[in-house]
Design a protein around this motif. Structure first.
Motif, short mmCIF file in Angstrom:
data_model
loop_
_atom_site.label_atom_id
_atom_site.label_comp_id
_atom_site.label_asym_id
_atom_site.label_seq_id
_atom_site.Cartn_x
_atom_site.Cartn_y
_atom_site.Cartn_z
N GLY A 174 39.33 -23.33 9.00
CA GLY A 174 40.64 -22.74 9.11
C GLY A 174 41.73 -23.58 9.83
N LEU B 3 48.92 -15.30 6.76
CA LEU B 3 48.81 -16.55 7.66
C LEU B 3 49.98 -16.94 8.32
CD1 LEU B 3 46.83 -18.83 7.99
CD2 LEU B 3 47.76 -20.01 6.02
N GLY B 56 39.87 -16.54 -0.13
CA GLY B 56 40.90 -17.25 0.49
C GLY B 56 42.09 -17.40 0.09
N ASP B 59 45.64 -16.05 1.50
CA ASP B 59 46.37 -16.80 2.37
C ASP B 59 46.69 -18.07 1.75
OD1 ASP B 59 45.72 -15.21 4.41
OD2 ASP B 59 43.96 -16.27 5.30
N ILE B 141 41.81 -23.80 3.76
CA ILE B 141 42.03 -22.37 3.45
C ILE B 141 40.87 -21.87 2.62
CG2 ILE B 141 43.15 -20.27 2.68
CD1 ILE B 141 45.79 -21.88 3.50
N GLN B 145 36.91 -20.10 3.79
CA GLN B 145 36.89 -18.70 3.47
C GLN B 145 35.74 -18.52 2.28
OE1 GLN B 145 40.13 -15.93 3.73
NE2 GLN B 145 41.29 -17.19 4.64
N SER B 180 39.96 -15.77 10.24
CA SER B 180 39.75 -16.10 8.65
C SER B 180 38.42 -15.98 8.50
CB SER B 180 40.29 -17.50 8.50
OG SER B 180 41.62 -17.86 8.57
#
Lengths: 489, 489
Positions: A174, B3, B56, B59, B141, B145, B180
């Motif tokens: 992240g 985010l 993800g 985000d 990102i 995720q 996250s």
């Protein structure tokens, strides 16, 4: 820039749910203000290493300074429901949280200090409700940054003076994994980063030239180098492995010769795949034969401290190490495992009751007290650390007891000097500390690692640094354990 | 909460330095707007597993929607210096960045979809300068995720319907690693979290009762349980291993009986150390014998999918699995290793030039084109995925070529249905997609995993799911590789 500035002004909700249910429990019992002492420590050096580098304190301070429940925070908590669909938290408790001010006393070991298992990196003394709420975020911040600073310090040590560039953002856990991680990597001794935002936030030097995509976007590799050189004539490092590494080196040299004709010097080439030992030696020969002795060779490709050591042993001619995934995630051990344990509680008579978390294994039993770490030096070299409790003091300054084997004692020479590692950070909620600059913290790390005997620094089976208990503390700990075991059976 | 709302409004500097130096290079060459296609993909399923769960995207969308360089951003870049102490970036280039608007077309595979090696999770088409700047944050990102969602899905699958609670915040890689990570764990199927801020931001159910410190803060363990029950009479889960686990269970039962007398039911007990197979079986007996058949047993202590599977095989009586470090850091493989490669570039005649990153190993050579993933189903069961290039189309719909062994083909039955996985996210910079709710994404994950044959789901040596290349695409890829190899030698 501080954690709360880049994240959100209050991070009071950045905690575990059970901290809040326990908080309501203490509050209901009128015990919210009962004074407690908690220690944050880890039980094993990461990476099977011989030492650990403390990091993250500056972010932890920022968190504590800004600790408060906003109206939005308590409004959210007000609608959290239990199994009967009734609110979990009472309005009066939430009002209490809303007006809560951070009033704890905090002592901690400065960032960049070499630390060892079972030493409190941070000690929080204050109302038990506050101590408890702070457990989770303090662990999150210190666990991760300490882990990464340690990983970086190991790589820096293995590189023996070569530069290291951190460029792991794309593999970080992240955005904050990348930012906190880059900060910690700098604490550990990394010289530069590819992470532009970390450069802005922490004033860390930035490095970066071009990727394979730059080369691929041209019909011709040499043209891609020449074009890059026309844009950055004094900062060109060519990535030479897009098609064939040694052919790429020859093209870099051809462009380097043209640059020289224009009064500029090629700075470096980068190898990003293949056998880095072989390729770096061959590339060095090609460069040297062409009169480019000063062009540096940057290498990358899943490097870590073990590969750095191995490549150096093989005579690789690498000047700068570019490190990504293995550093920014601490790949071989991605969590430190630090804990935060209750160690003392003030009773109604105003005396400290020592508290111990039992375990089947003595090594996992926590140490009670209000702990300080006294470090002994013999001519500037670290020789051992003694945990003592500030309310007990020290009976025989020169002797300590092995924490898990009471038959073993260690004595220090009369000529040893000493220093107490935990320093005041907050006094009754008021900041009593100024964080050094990140550069100064990095310098401290370097000095600390250099003051460790090399047997603690080797990667494989390092010597175990001695951390012992002051004698009265040891006795008291044994007494509490025996009493608890008797009561439990 | 998005985010950028929880972090900072623009994350344009959250990128690698070389993206900005290349950007200045493209701009200097008047190639900033040259149209390019990049694919984001990974080369191996994480954890030696048989599948991966995409996560993800929401985000990533937020990042792209808010992509802009603020005055603060360009002011910072203006003072970044090269080796000669001259500014690295020209004022006119920074002015260009300052007015830059995101205009790319983005297609992606929705979150919660089962995906496989070499499939583009995301495809960016647009000005090469923009595509390049976005590489690093998109990877950060989606890599993280996707990694955590996959880890969670494996644990959920191993738990065979038991509840899983995520409580790894203290071991996460920084505050955003926790946030996250918790979001992604929920995508993967985890039912609740201890992370209060994640509960607020993502509307994930919160769970948590008390820690060892609660018990230790009382003189008597039973009193600590009774007090907790008085505060949360309908939501009590007692942690029973502070001193001696089975003695702790007996005390929990004693308090449970008193609660029952007051019209409340004990909800559960938690085991956090020791032999969880033995202790859960013994605890279950004690509870059942005392008439507490409905009291659930929660277990925690460094659990992962392998331990869940093993404990179930041993007949452990565990109802709810509390998972920390191993999930929130994806401990056994803390990075996914996704990459982002240039695949096509529009030439001056307006045609696509296919681009390939060569490598010694065929498996690491990228696939060129403007790729789409066509998934084939046989009666609702996934049977294979075909990569094809949208500008080429599909010649023989029912046959694809093995990506690394051209002698192997796979044919699909006539009766197979199919779907194209990449869906439009942005069209020329305009959002063309609405993210489903996190709960709906979680449901999609469950359906996707269930639609995989069990041979792809087993933990040890899973079957390899077939991903092939459409025939024209395969031929074109081979042609480009041969041409590049000839040119490089």
């Amino acid at each position: 820039m501080k954690l709360t500035q880049r994240y959100r002004p209050s991070l009071a909700l950045l905690t575990d749910m059970y901290q809040l249910t326990m908080a309501q429990g203490y509050w209901k019992q009128q015990r919210a203000e009962q004074e407690a002492v908690f220690h944050l420590y880890f039980r094993k050096n990461p990476f099977k290493g011989g030492y650990t580098i403390a990091a993250g304190l500056e972010d932890a301070i920022d968190l504590l300074q800004n600790f408060r429940f906003t109206e939005e925070d308590t409004a959210f908590l007000a609608q959290v429901k239990g199994s009967t669909q009734e609110p979990m938290f009472e309005k009066a408790f939430l009002d209490y949280l809303r007006q809560l001010k951070f009033t704890c006393t905090v002592d901690a070991i400065p960032e960049g200090t070499a630390v060892f298992p079972n030493e409190p990196l941070l000690r929080v003394q204050g109302p038990i409700l506050q101590c408890q709420l702070l457990e989770t975020p303090l662990l999150t911040i210190l666990n991760f940054q300490t882990l990464i600073a340690t990983k970086a310090a190991r790589m820096v040590d293995a590189a023996k003076g070569d530069a290291i560039i951190e460029f792991g953002m794309r593999r970080a856990q992240g955005p904050d994994g990348a930012l906190s991680g880059t900060r910690a990597a700098f604490v550990g001794g990394v010289g530069a980063t590819s992470n532009v935002l970390a450069g802005q936030l922490y004033n860390i030097p930035l490095k970066g030239t071009h990727a394979h995509s730059w080369v691929m976007s041209f019909d011709d590799e040499e043209e891609s180098f020449a074009t890059y050189a026309s844009v950055f004539p004094d900062d060109s490092v060519f990535l030479v492995d897009t098609y064939n590494t040694l052919e790429g080196v020859k093209k870099a040299i051809a462009v380097g010769q043209k640059m020289r004709g224009n009064g500029h010097e090629l700075k470096g080439i980068r190898l990003d795949s293949g056998d880095l030992a072989y390729l770096s030696i061959e590339a060095r020969k090609l460069l040297d034969d062409a009169g480019f002795e000063k062009v540096s060779i940057v290498a990358s490709n899943d490097l870590d401290e073990y590969l750095i050591e191995s490549l150096k042993l093989q005579g690789a001619r690498i000047d700068t190490w570019g490190i990504g995934t293995k550093l920014i995630t601490a790949y071989d051990q991605p969590a430190l495992g630090g804990v935060y344990k209750l160690a003392a509680l003030k009773n109604e008579e105003g005396h400290w009751d020592y508290k111990v978390k039992l375990s089947e294994q003595l090594i996992k039993v926590s140490t009670p007290g209000i702990l300080q770490v006294r470090r002994f030096y013999d001519n500037g070299v670290l020789v051992g650390d003694m945990l003592y409790s500030e309310d007990q003091g020290i009976s025989r300054p020169s002797t300590m007891v092995h924490p898990n084997d009471p038959t073993q004692h260690k004595s220090f020479k009369e000529s040893c000097t000493h220093e107490d590692l935990l320093v005041p950070i907050f006094k009754d909620g008021q900041l009593a500390y100024t964080s050094p600059s990140l550069k100064d913290i990095q310098t401290r790390t370097k000095q600390q690692v250099e003051s460790l005997h090399e047997t603690y620094r080797r990667l494989l089976n390092p010597h175990i640094y001695k951390v012992g208990l002051e004698q009265q503390l040891h006795q008291k700990k044994m007494d509490v354990i025996v009493e608890l075991r008797n009561r439990a059976d």
